[in-house]
Design a protein around this motif. Sequence first.
Motif, PDB file in Angstrom:
ATOM      1  N   LEU A 146       0.836  -1.211   0.000  1.00 29.59           N
ATOM      2  CA  LEU A 146       0.000   0.000   0.000  1.00 29.59           C
ATOM      3  C   LEU A 146       0.862   1.248   0.000  1.00 29.59           C
ATOM      4  N   MET A 147       1.891   1.285   0.856  1.00 27.37           N
ATOM      5  CA  MET A 147       2.771   2.444   0.900  1.00 27.37           C
ATOM      6  C   MET A 147       3.594   2.555  -0.380  1.00 27.37           C
ATOM      7  N   GLY A 148       3.969   1.399  -0.959  1.00 26.94           N
ATOM      8  CA  GLY A 148       4.696   1.438  -2.228  1.00 26.94           C
ATOM      9  C   GLY A 148       3.855   2.026  -3.344  1.00 26.94           C
ATOM     10  N   HIS A 149       2.597   1.611  -3.444  1.00 22.00           N
ATOM     11  CA  HIS A 149       1.698   2.163  -4.469  1.00 22.00           C
ATOM     12  C   HIS A 149       1.470   3.660  -4.239  1.00 22.00           C
ATOM     13  N   LEU A 150       1.344   4.049  -2.963  1.00 23.26           N
ATOM     14  CA  LEU A 150       1.139   5.467  -2.658  1.00 23.26           C
ATOM     15  C   LEU A 150       2.346   6.291  -3.092  1.00 23.26           C
ATOM     16  N   LYS A 151       3.544   5.759  -2.849  1.00 20.02           N
ATOM     17  CA  LYS A 151       4.763   6.466  -3.247  1.00 20.02           C
ATOM     18  C   LYS A 151       4.819   6.655  -4.759  1.00 20.02           C
ATOM     19  N   TYR A 152       4.568   5.589  -5.517  1.00 25.97           N
ATOM     20  CA  TYR A 152       4.624   5.691  -6.972  1.00 25.97           C
ATOM     21  C   TYR A 152       3.527   6.600  -7.511  1.00 25.97           C
ATOM     22  N   THR A 153       2.384   6.614  -6.849  1.00 21.12           N
ATOM     23  CA  THR A 153       1.298   7.492  -7.278  1.00 21.12           C
ATOM     24  C   THR A 153       1.668   8.953  -7.088  1.00 21.12           C
ATOM     25  N   VAL A 154       2.229   9.257  -5.901  1.00 27.17           N
ATOM     26  CA  VAL A 154       2.610  10.654  -5.617  1.00 27.17           C
ATOM     27  C   VAL A 154       3.728  11.104  -6.550  1.00 27.17           C
ATOM     28  N   ASP A 155       4.761  10.266  -6.710  1.00 33.07           N
ATOM     29  CA  ASP A 155       5.866  10.634  -7.606  1.00 33.07           C
ATOM     30  C   ASP A 155       5.410  10.738  -9.050  1.00 33.07           C
ATOM     31  N   TRP A 163       7.415  12.311  -3.178  1.00 31.19           N
ATOM     32  CA  TRP A 163       7.098  11.504  -2.007  1.00 31.19           C
ATOM     33  C   TRP A 163       8.110  11.755  -0.882  1.00 31.19           C
ATOM     34  N   ALA A 164       9.384  11.860  -1.235  1.00 29.24           N
ATOM     35  CA  ALA A 164      10.403  12.155  -0.222  1.00 29.24           C
ATOM     36  C   ALA A 164      10.177  13.536   0.385  1.00 29.24           C
ATOM     37  N   PHE A 165       9.864  14.508  -0.448  1.00 36.25           N
ATOM     38  CA  PHE A 165       9.598  15.864   0.052  1.00 36.25           C
ATOM     39  C   PHE A 165       8.385  15.863   0.972  1.00 36.25           C
ATOM     40  N   LEU A 166       7.325  15.138   0.573  1.00 32.08           N
ATOM     41  CA  LEU A 166       6.112  15.083   1.387  1.00 32.08           C
ATOM     42  C   LEU A 166       6.378  14.397   2.727  1.00 32.08           C
ATOM     43  N   SER A 167       7.148  13.322   2.711  1.00 30.15           N
ATOM     44  CA  SER A 167       7.422  12.593   3.957  1.00 30.15           C
ATOM     45  C   SER A 167       8.234  13.440   4.927  1.00 30.15           C
ATOM     46  N   VAL A 168       9.249  14.155   4.428  1.00 30.09           N
ATOM     47  CA  VAL A 168      10.064  15.007   5.299  1.00 30.09           C
ATOM     48  C   VAL A 168       9.233  16.175   5.829  1.00 30.09           C
ATOM     49  N   THR A 169       8.382  16.740   4.978  1.00 30.49           N
ATOM     50  CA  THR A 169       7.528  17.853   5.394  1.00 30.49           C
ATOM     51  C   THR A 169       6.560  17.426   6.495  1.00 30.49           C
ATOM     52  N   LEU A 237      18.920  19.599   8.091  1.00 34.73           N
ATOM     53  CA  LEU A 237      19.727  18.697   7.279  1.00 34.73           C
ATOM     54  C   LEU A 237      19.595  17.256   7.748  1.00 34.73           C
ATOM     55  N   ALA A 238      19.634  17.059   9.085  1.00 36.10           N
ATOM     56  CA  ALA A 238      19.641  15.695   9.619  1.00 36.10           C
ATOM     57  C   ALA A 238      18.365  14.941   9.247  1.00 36.10           C
ATOM     58  N   ASN A 239      17.212  15.601   9.382  1.00 31.53           N
ATOM     59  CA  ASN A 239      15.957  14.912   9.076  1.00 31.53           C
ATOM     60  C   ASN A 239      15.861  14.562   7.599  1.00 31.53           C
ATOM     61  N   VAL A 240      16.259  15.497   6.746  1.00 32.55           N
ATOM     62  CA  VAL A 240      16.217  15.236   5.304  1.00 32.55           C
ATOM     63  C   VAL A 240      17.149  14.081   4.960  1.00 32.55           C
ATOM     64  N   TRP A 241      18.341  14.089   5.551  1.00 34.10           N
ATOM     65  CA  TRP A 241      19.327  13.056   5.242  1.00 34.10           C
ATOM     66  C   TRP A 241      18.847  11.684   5.702  1.00 34.10           C
ATOM     67  N   MET A 242      18.342  11.605   6.944  1.00 30.93           N
ATOM     68  CA  MET A 242      17.962  10.301   7.489  1.00 30.93           C
ATOM     69  C   MET A 242      16.682   9.767   6.859  1.00 30.93           C
ATOM     70  N   LEU A 243      15.716  10.632   6.606  1.00 30.35           N
ATOM     71  CA  LEU A 243      14.451  10.158   6.062  1.00 30.35           C
ATOM     72  C   LEU A 243      14.564   9.722   4.607  1.00 30.35           C
ATOM     73  N   THR A 244      15.566  10.238   3.901  1.00 34.93           N
ATOM     74  CA  THR A 244      15.766   9.806   2.515  1.00 34.93           C
ATOM     75  C   THR A 244      16.900   8.795   2.401  1.00 34.93           C
ATOM     76  N   ALA A 245      17.418   8.343   3.558  1.00 37.23           N
ATOM     77  CA  ALA A 245      18.521   7.374   3.591  1.00 37.23           C
ATOM     78  C   ALA A 245      19.720   7.853   2.779  1.00 37.23           C
ATOM     79  N   GLY A 246      19.958   9.157   2.796  1.00 38.33           N
ATOM     80  CA  GLY A 246      21.083   9.720   2.069  1.00 38.33           C
ATOM     81  C   GLY A 246      20.834   9.930   0.585  1.00 38.33           C
ATOM     82  N   ARG A 247      19.699   9.457   0.087  1.00 34.69           N
ATOM     83  CA  ARG A 247      19.388   9.630  -1.346  1.00 34.69           C
ATOM     84  C   ARG A 247      18.529  10.878  -1.508  1.00 34.69           C
ATOM     85  N   ILE A 248      19.190  12.029  -1.466  1.00 27.87           N
ATOM     86  CA  ILE A 248      18.473  13.301  -1.490  1.00 27.87           C
ATOM     87  C   ILE A 248      18.091  13.612  -2.937  1.00 27.87           C
TER      88      ILE A 248
END
Length: 300
Positions: A146-155, A163-169, A237-248
């Motif tokens: 479900l979360m995978g489909h949501l990610k692909y839908t948002v992107d 999706w990464a921007f939304l999750s960090v926000t 910086l820390a939240n963005v880095w950790m929530l995207t696993a370094g893939r900014i």
Amino acid sequence: MVPAIAARTQRKREIRTAYLLLSPAVLLLLTVLIYPLAWEIWASFTSFSPLQEGSAPLVGLANYRAQLRDPQFWRAAVVTVIYVAVTSAGKLGLGLGFAVLLARPFRGRALVFLAIFLPWAYPASVSVIGWFWTLNPPIPTAYAPLMGHLKYTVDGALGDGAWAFLSVTLFNIWRGSSFVGVLLLAGINAIPPELFEYALLDSKSAWQRFRSVTLPLLKPFLALAVFLSLTSAFADLANVWMLTAGRIVFPVIGTHAYWLAVEAGQFGPASALSLTLVPFLLGALLALFRLFDPPERKAA
């Protein structure tokens, strides 16, 4: 005339006492910050890099001019402004709602207070890991697709990295609103109760009492909450880095400066990039306190 002079003398004495009481904290703050800040200012005017041998020559304003000509800087600046605006509005709105909710006693108030304040009380690393696992389940379950489909839908709808921007926000709003709520609750508790009693006699409308009494008296606390929200979002910086696993996949000023300094070894341009935030923060601080706590007008 004499009472006016006495009042001014008393006011000056109170100001001197206030500065005297604040001096230890200010001295400690300057001791901790003055060296890193001075070093960063110096580095921003040089081509300092650990990858080059010898001393770093002075380059003047070249690093700043290079940033203004860099498309990546403007992209990061736009994303940062959007991120700061959205998270600050979300934290302020939710935090104010939490404060108003907790201002009145009700059954289970302590549990609600704990639930609201818990995101901020937990260490950031623990909160980030929990949020990351919520949006990116580490084990295959019925919830994971479900979360995978949501990610692909948002992107797919908003573009790569949405999706990464939304999750960090959402994480910034979720965690920051608890702190703002407790801060504003302290402000509401500092308002004399008799003012609310007078307002209740004057108007039966809860909204009217909130707009006429609570909101005006909360202005200094609102200014402080907004400024703290702005500074934490600008330097996030820390939240963005950790929530995207370094893939900014979306740059903000902090991550862009990190890549310049750590990955590319360009400490001079990275320092200049970081210092571009200072005028905006100082301007925001001045505007907020002018807006929420304007200077008193002298009687004619």
